[in-house]
Design a protein around this motif. Structure first.
Motif, short mmCIF file in Angstrom:
data_model
loop_
_atom_site.label_atom_id
_atom_site.label_comp_id
_atom_site.label_asym_id
_atom_site.label_seq_id
_atom_site.Cartn_x
_atom_site.Cartn_y
_atom_site.Cartn_z
N THR A 68 -3.75 8.49 -2.88
CA THR A 68 -4.01 7.42 -3.83
C THR A 68 -2.66 6.80 -4.17
OG1 THR A 68 -3.88 8.95 -5.70
CG2 THR A 68 -6.07 8.49 -4.82
N ASN A 69 -2.67 5.48 -4.29
CA ASN A 69 -1.44 4.76 -4.58
C ASN A 69 -1.81 3.52 -5.39
OD1 ASN A 69 1.26 4.03 -4.60
ND2 ASN A 69 1.51 4.21 -2.39
N ASP A 70 -0.83 2.86 -5.95
CA ASP A 70 -1.06 1.69 -6.78
C ASP A 70 -0.98 0.41 -5.95
OD1 ASP A 70 -1.16 3.49 -8.85
OD2 ASP A 70 0.85 3.06 -9.57
N THR A 71 -1.77 -0.59 -6.34
CA THR A 71 -1.68 -1.94 -5.78
C THR A 71 -1.41 -2.88 -6.94
OG1 THR A 71 -4.02 -2.51 -6.05
CG2 THR A 71 -3.42 -1.33 -4.03
N ASP A 72 -1.34 -4.17 -6.66
CA ASP A 72 -1.12 -5.15 -7.73
C ASP A 72 -2.34 -5.30 -8.63
OD1 ASP A 72 -2.57 -6.38 -5.69
OD2 ASP A 72 -1.86 -8.37 -6.26
N LYS A 73 -3.51 -4.85 -8.14
CA LYS A 73 -4.74 -5.03 -8.91
C LYS A 73 -5.22 -3.77 -9.63
CE LYS A 73 -6.52 -8.75 -5.98
NZ LYS A 73 -5.31 -9.43 -5.98
N ALA A 74 -4.84 -2.57 -9.13
CA ALA A 74 -5.35 -1.34 -9.72
C ALA A 74 -4.41 -0.17 -9.45
CB ALA A 74 -6.74 -1.02 -9.15
N ALA A 75 -4.54 0.86 -10.27
CA ALA A 75 -3.77 2.08 -10.08
C ALA A 75 -4.67 3.15 -9.45
CB ALA A 75 -3.23 2.58 -11.42
N GLY A 76 -4.07 4.01 -8.66
CA GLY A 76 -4.81 5.13 -8.08
C GLY A 76 -5.86 4.72 -7.07
N VAL A 77 -5.57 3.75 -6.23
CA VAL A 77 -6.51 3.27 -5.22
C VAL A 77 -6.49 4.24 -4.03
CG1 VAL A 77 -7.00 1.38 -3.61
CG2 VAL A 77 -6.18 0.89 -5.92
N PRO A 78 -7.68 4.65 -3.52
CA PRO A 78 -7.70 5.51 -2.34
C PRO A 78 -7.18 4.76 -1.10
CG PRO A 78 -9.92 5.23 -3.24
CD PRO A 78 -9.01 4.38 -4.03
N MET A 79 -6.30 5.43 -0.36
CA MET A 79 -5.70 4.84 0.83
C MET A 79 -5.55 5.89 1.91
SD MET A 79 -2.65 2.49 -0.68
CE MET A 79 -2.89 1.47 -2.12
N ALA A 80 -5.28 5.44 3.11
CA ALA A 80 -4.94 6.33 4.22
C ALA A 80 -3.43 6.23 4.42
CB ALA A 80 -5.67 5.92 5.48
N ARG A 81 -2.77 7.38 4.49
CA ARG A 81 -1.33 7.42 4.75
C ARG A 81 -1.12 7.83 6.20
NH1 ARG A 81 2.60 9.95 0.58
NH2 ARG A 81 2.39 7.79 -0.14
N ALA A 82 -0.52 6.95 6.97
CA ALA A 82 -0.19 7.25 8.36
C ALA A 82 1.30 7.57 8.44
CB ALA A 82 -0.52 6.08 9.26
N LYS A 83 1.60 8.71 9.09
CA LYS A 83 2.98 9.10 9.34
C LYS A 83 3.14 9.21 10.85
CE LYS A 83 3.56 11.93 5.18
NZ LYS A 83 3.96 13.27 4.71
N ILE A 84 4.17 8.56 11.39
CA ILE A 84 4.44 8.62 12.82
C ILE A 84 5.95 8.86 12.99
CG2 ILE A 84 4.25 7.46 15.03
CD1 ILE A 84 2.05 5.71 13.84
N ASP A 85 6.29 9.91 13.76
CA ASP A 85 7.69 10.27 13.94
C ASP A 85 8.48 9.19 14.67
OD1 ASP A 85 7.21 12.68 12.65
OD2 ASP A 85 6.92 13.79 14.52
N HIS A 86 7.95 8.72 15.78
CA HIS A 86 8.63 7.68 16.57
C HIS A 86 7.57 6.76 17.16
CE1 HIS A 86 11.75 5.76 18.94
NE2 HIS A 86 10.92 5.78 19.95
N LEU A 87 7.82 5.44 17.12
CA LEU A 87 6.85 4.51 17.68
C LEU A 87 7.52 3.26 18.21
CD1 LEU A 87 5.66 2.10 15.25
CD2 LEU A 87 5.86 4.32 14.20
N VAL A 88 6.82 2.61 19.14
CA VAL A 88 7.25 1.33 19.70
C VAL A 88 6.08 0.37 19.53
CG1 VAL A 88 7.97 0.09 21.76
CG2 VAL A 88 8.78 2.42 21.38
N ILE A 89 6.35 -0.80 18.95
CA ILE A 89 5.32 -1.82 18.71
C ILE A 89 5.64 -3.05 19.54
CG2 ILE A 89 4.24 -3.33 17.00
CD1 ILE A 89 4.95 -1.26 14.87
N THR A 90 4.63 -3.55 20.24
CA THR A 90 4.77 -4.78 21.02
C THR A 90 4.17 -5.94 20.23
OG1 THR A 90 4.55 -3.48 23.03
CG2 THR A 90 4.26 -5.86 23.24
N ASN A 91 4.94 -7.01 20.08
CA ASN A 91 4.53 -8.25 19.40
C ASN A 91 4.09 -8.01 17.95
OD1 ASN A 91 5.08 -9.80 21.67
ND2 ASN A 91 3.03 -9.47 22.50
N LEU A 92 5.00 -7.49 17.15
CA LEU A 92 4.73 -7.27 15.72
C LEU A 92 4.79 -8.60 14.98
CD1 LEU A 92 4.42 -5.43 13.19
CD2 LEU A 92 6.92 -5.37 13.10
N HIS A 93 3.80 -8.82 14.11
CA HIS A 93 3.78 -9.96 13.19
C HIS A 93 3.48 -9.39 11.81
CE1 HIS A 93 1.84 -13.91 11.65
NE2 HIS A 93 3.10 -13.82 11.31
N LEU A 94 4.47 -9.40 10.93
CA LEU A 94 4.34 -8.90 9.57
C LEU A 94 4.43 -10.11 8.65
CD1 LEU A 94 5.99 -5.83 8.09
CD2 LEU A 94 6.46 -8.00 6.99
#
Length: 184
Positions: A68-94
């Protein structure tokens, strides 16, 4: 009682030498921060999720946990936490859309291929064309993390993610392009 006013001397040469050395040190610090991607670590906390889109992600050391983490709209929102040791991304758009003076302004970063070590990401939404795992394990336990999913390798294709927290130990963004534009 009388006081004598004295004035000091000013050495222009010493001033310019000291000033030059301090500017060189500042320039070296800025160069190191920009070359290591640290300058991009400015948080956008408290203003909603950041959109991530990419063509392909290949990662090793994958783990997903409920949090659970906070967003701009609410506190304690359920979320998925992804942890990856090493990764390569092709064509990232953030990108992040911001309401500024009644107009929508998009702050956008693109780069490819992006290399990241030590990714931690909390997300409320993920859509992908395909996700494949190698030796995936789902484990249910008692405690603070009752469910976890792990895999030595993960490949995600054609993804769109709403992330509310992003952290990387190290990131390389070759060909990075930053764009700020009004999209209304």
């Amino acid at each position: 009682m009388s006081y004598a006013v004295t004035t000091g001397t000013f050495s222009r040469r010493r001033f310019w030498v000291t000033f030059g050395i301090s500017m060189a040190v500042l320039g070296a610090m800025l160069f190191v921060m920009m070359s290591q991607g640290i300058a991009l670590a400015a948080p956008l906390a408290g203003i909603g999720g950041v959109m991530l889109e990419f063509d392909r992600l290949e990662g090793t050391g994958f783990q997903m946990l409920p949090v659970t983490n906070d967003t701009d709209k609410a506190a304690g929102v359920p979320m998925a936490r992804a942890k990856i040791d090493h990764l390569v991304i092709t064509n990232l758009h953030l990108y992040k859309d911001l309401n500024v003076g009644g107009k929508t302004v998009r702050v956008s970063i693109t780069a490819s291929p992006v290399e990241i070590s030590g990714l931690v990401q909390d997300m409320t939404y993920q859509e992908a064309g395909s996700i494949s795992f190698n030796q995936q394990t789902v484990d249910e336990q008692r405690g603070s993390s009752p469910l976890s999913m792990t895999a030595p390798d993960v490949v995600i294709e054609d993804a769109r993610i709403v992330a509310h927290y992003l952290f990387q130990n190290k990131a390389k963004l070759p060909g990075m392009k930053l764009e700020v534009k009004v999209i209304d």
